[in-house]
Design an enzyme around this catalytic site. Sequence first.
Site, mmCIF file in Angstrom:
data_model
loop_
_atom_site.group_PDB
_atom_site.id
_atom_site.type_symbol
_atom_site.label_atom_id
_atom_site.label_comp_id
_atom_site.label_asym_id
_atom_site.label_seq_id
_atom_site.Cartn_x
_atom_site.Cartn_y
_atom_site.Cartn_z
ATOM 1 N N SER A 125 0.840 -1.189 0.000
ATOM 2 C CA SER A 125 0.000 0.000 0.000
ATOM 3 C C SER A 125 0.881 1.248 0.000
ATOM 4 O O SER A 125 1.999 1.232 0.542
ATOM 5 C CB SER A 125 -0.851 -0.023 1.271
ATOM 6 O OG SER A 125 -1.392 1.251 1.503
ATOM 7 N N TYR A 150 -2.388 -1.080 10.712
ATOM 8 C CA TYR A 150 -2.562 -1.737 9.408
ATOM 9 C C TYR A 150 -1.355 -1.411 8.512
ATOM 10 O O TYR A 150 -0.722 -2.298 7.940
ATOM 11 C CB TYR A 150 -3.873 -1.273 8.755
ATOM 12 C CG TYR A 150 -3.921 -1.542 7.279
ATOM 13 C CD1 TYR A 150 -4.103 -2.837 6.803
ATOM 14 C CD2 TYR A 150 -3.739 -0.512 6.343
ATOM 15 C CE1 TYR A 150 -4.112 -3.092 5.427
ATOM 16 C CE2 TYR A 150 -3.761 -0.758 4.986
ATOM 17 C CZ TYR A 150 -3.939 -2.049 4.531
ATOM 18 O OH TYR A 150 -3.938 -2.294 3.177
ATOM 19 N N LYS A 154 1.978 -3.654 6.646
ATOM 20 C CA LYS A 154 2.424 -3.635 5.240
ATOM 21 C C LYS A 154 3.918 -3.324 5.172
ATOM 22 O O LYS A 154 4.657 -3.933 4.404
ATOM 23 C CB LYS A 154 1.628 -2.604 4.424
ATOM 24 C CG LYS A 154 0.159 -2.951 4.256
ATOM 25 C CD LYS A 154 -0.038 -4.174 3.374
ATOM 26 C CE LYS A 154 -1.473 -4.583 3.247
ATOM 27 N NZ LYS A 154 -1.674 -5.924 2.683
HETATM 28 P P1 NAD Z 1 -10.809 -7.732 0.905
HETATM 29 O O1 NAD Z 1 -11.060 -7.766 2.362
HETATM 30 O O2 NAD Z 1 -11.959 -7.590 -0.025
HETATM 31 O O3 NAD Z 1 -9.988 -9.043 0.486
HETATM 32 C C1 NAD Z 1 -9.120 -9.716 1.362
HETATM 33 C C2 NAD Z 1 -9.483 -11.181 1.328
HETATM 34 O O4 NAD Z 1 -8.622 -11.889 2.226
HETATM 35 C C3 NAD Z 1 -10.924 -11.467 1.770
HETATM 36 O O5 NAD Z 1 -11.559 -12.278 0.820
HETATM 37 C C4 NAD Z 1 -10.770 -12.183 3.117
HETATM 38 O O6 NAD Z 1 -11.800 -13.128 3.324
HETATM 39 C C5 NAD Z 1 -9.399 -12.830 2.949
HETATM 40 N N1 NAD Z 1 -8.692 -13.087 4.212
HETATM 41 C C6 NAD Z 1 -8.512 -12.242 5.252
HETATM 42 N N2 NAD Z 1 -7.777 -12.837 6.218
HETATM 43 C C7 NAD Z 1 -7.474 -14.080 5.750
HETATM 44 C C8 NAD Z 1 -6.742 -15.168 6.279
HETATM 45 N N3 NAD Z 1 -6.177 -15.102 7.487
HETATM 46 N N4 NAD Z 1 -6.627 -16.290 5.545
HETATM 47 C C9 NAD Z 1 -7.220 -16.384 4.315
HETATM 48 N N5 NAD Z 1 -7.932 -15.395 3.781
HETATM 49 C C10 NAD Z 1 -8.048 -14.238 4.475
HETATM 50 O O7 NAD Z 1 -9.730 -6.592 0.645
HETATM 51 P P2 NAD Z 1 -9.203 -5.958 -0.722
HETATM 52 O O8 NAD Z 1 -9.632 -4.551 -0.749
HETATM 53 O O9 NAD Z 1 -9.494 -6.849 -1.855
HETATM 54 O O10 NAD Z 1 -7.637 -5.943 -0.404
HETATM 55 C C11 NAD Z 1 -6.785 -6.986 -0.831
HETATM 56 C C12 NAD Z 1 -5.372 -6.693 -0.350
HETATM 57 O O11 NAD Z 1 -4.974 -5.422 -0.835
HETATM 58 C C13 NAD Z 1 -5.246 -6.628 1.170
HETATM 59 O O12 NAD Z 1 -4.010 -7.198 1.535
HETATM 60 C C14 NAD Z 1 -5.236 -5.141 1.450
HETATM 61 O O13 NAD Z 1 -4.558 -4.827 2.629
HETATM 62 C C15 NAD Z 1 -4.503 -4.615 0.225
HETATM 63 N N6 NAD Z 1 -4.810 -3.214 -0.060
HETATM 64 C C16 NAD Z 1 -6.114 -2.835 -0.228
HETATM 65 C C17 NAD Z 1 -6.405 -1.489 -0.466
HETATM 66 C C18 NAD Z 1 -7.839 -1.037 -0.619
HETATM 67 O O14 NAD Z 1 -8.092 0.161 -0.505
HETATM 68 N N7 NAD Z 1 -8.797 -1.901 -0.884
HETATM 69 C C19 NAD Z 1 -5.368 -0.553 -0.539
HETATM 70 C C20 NAD Z 1 -4.051 -0.982 -0.382
HETATM 71 C C21 NAD Z 1 -3.781 -2.318 -0.143
#
Ligand code: NAD
Length: 338
Positions: A125, A150, A154
């Site tokens: 991120s 959080y 990262k």
């Molecule tokens: P999301 O919550 O929709 O997807 C994350 C997925 O991981 C979910 O399906 C959840 O069920 C699964 N999960 C969580 N903990 C788990 C575990 N212990 N074991 C197995 N599965 C697990 O989130 P997203 O927005 O799709 O984000 C995906 C990644 O991108 C994350 O790592 C997030 O930190 C990163 N990210 C997201 C954003 C954003 O704004 N959406 C920005 C920067 C980084």
Amino acid sequence: MARILVTGGAGYIGSHTCVELLNAGYEVIVFDNLSNSSEESLRRVQILTGESLVFIKGDIRNQHELNQVFDDYQIDAVIHFAGLKAVGESQQIPLTYFDHNITGSIQLIKAMEKAGVFKLVFSSSATVYGEHNPSPYNEEMPLSMPNNNYGYTKLIVEQLLQKLSQADQRWSIGLLRYFNPVGAHKSGQIGEDPQGIPNNLMPYVTQVAVGRREKLSIFGHDYPTKDGTCERDFIHVVDLAKAHVFAVINRLKQTGCRAWNIGTGMPISVLQIKETFEKVNCVAIPTTFVERRAGDLAAFYADATRAEQELGWKPQYSLEDMLADSWNWQKQNPNGYN
Ligand code: NAD
Ligand code: UDP
């Protein structure tokens, strides 16, 4: 064609990435505990692409479950999305965040090493740039401590992946530093489905538009920006998903650890989001201005030239596309996947 393990593949960004991987001809195995997602997203991914994927319900903190996946399938590369992502919640339950995001990542890396799989793309991120770097952020800037747990997870995972690849030349790791993903697949069949009251701007706007929330509160309008509201770098989730395919192609050929910013490079204000959403979608967003939200930076946006030069990736979608597609998803699915 290569077989890709996608942890967290049922989630918002993961499901869109599965679509792009399947469309590009990859075999896809999703590993997700469904703690923040629904298997329905994967059903729709398969309908949209006309391709099938394998879904395994499991937790990245469980070494045995992970080892089993690598025993059962020959994997060529891993895209690692799984983890928790709510900034506010990470302040209340830091240990849970450390467990899922840091321990979970270490368990995954251990399972990969055991299986002899060394190609990894990690969801990082822009938060790793911390509070002191000026925008636009470029990948050469020193990272600094994010102001929440959080973001800290990262930064830690990025650093341990860097160390790992320095110590062991077999690793090839891509760190994708996302800016603000918004939008949804053009079909409106998959999109962002936050549980409870959304923390993020875009799902809040669409839930106001669909009548699930009364009005949008804009946090602060006295920032030193063009209209006083915060500026962010919003990126269409399909562009972001495509960046993962480009990163996998790159990692399958290269070694080492490399970071890429994934944003458009265009600062867009919160007020601009509200006004453009109203114009593009012909829906009113009742709005009020309230106090600043603790921890928000006035502006952050990417210098995304490295991703273009090294991955050949460039965002294709406009702000209008992002807002129209977000609304199309929400309108068709007023209660998300439920
Ligand atoms: P999301 O919550 O929709 O997807 C994350 C997925 O991981 C979910 O399906 C959840 O069920 C699964 N999960 C969580 N903990 C788990 C575990 N212990 N074991 C197995 N599965 C697990 O989130 P997203 O927005 O799709 O984000 C995906 C990644 O991108 C994350 O790592 C997030 O930190 C990163 N990210 C997201 C954003 C954003 O704004 N959406 C920005 C920067 C980084
Ligand atoms: N924001 C807002 N009202 C909301 C949610 C967010 O004004 O209900 C603002 C927030 O202050 C920030 C921008 O929208 O300036 C983007 O916030 P978000 O939480 O979506 O992403 P962040 O940039 O914090 O990762």
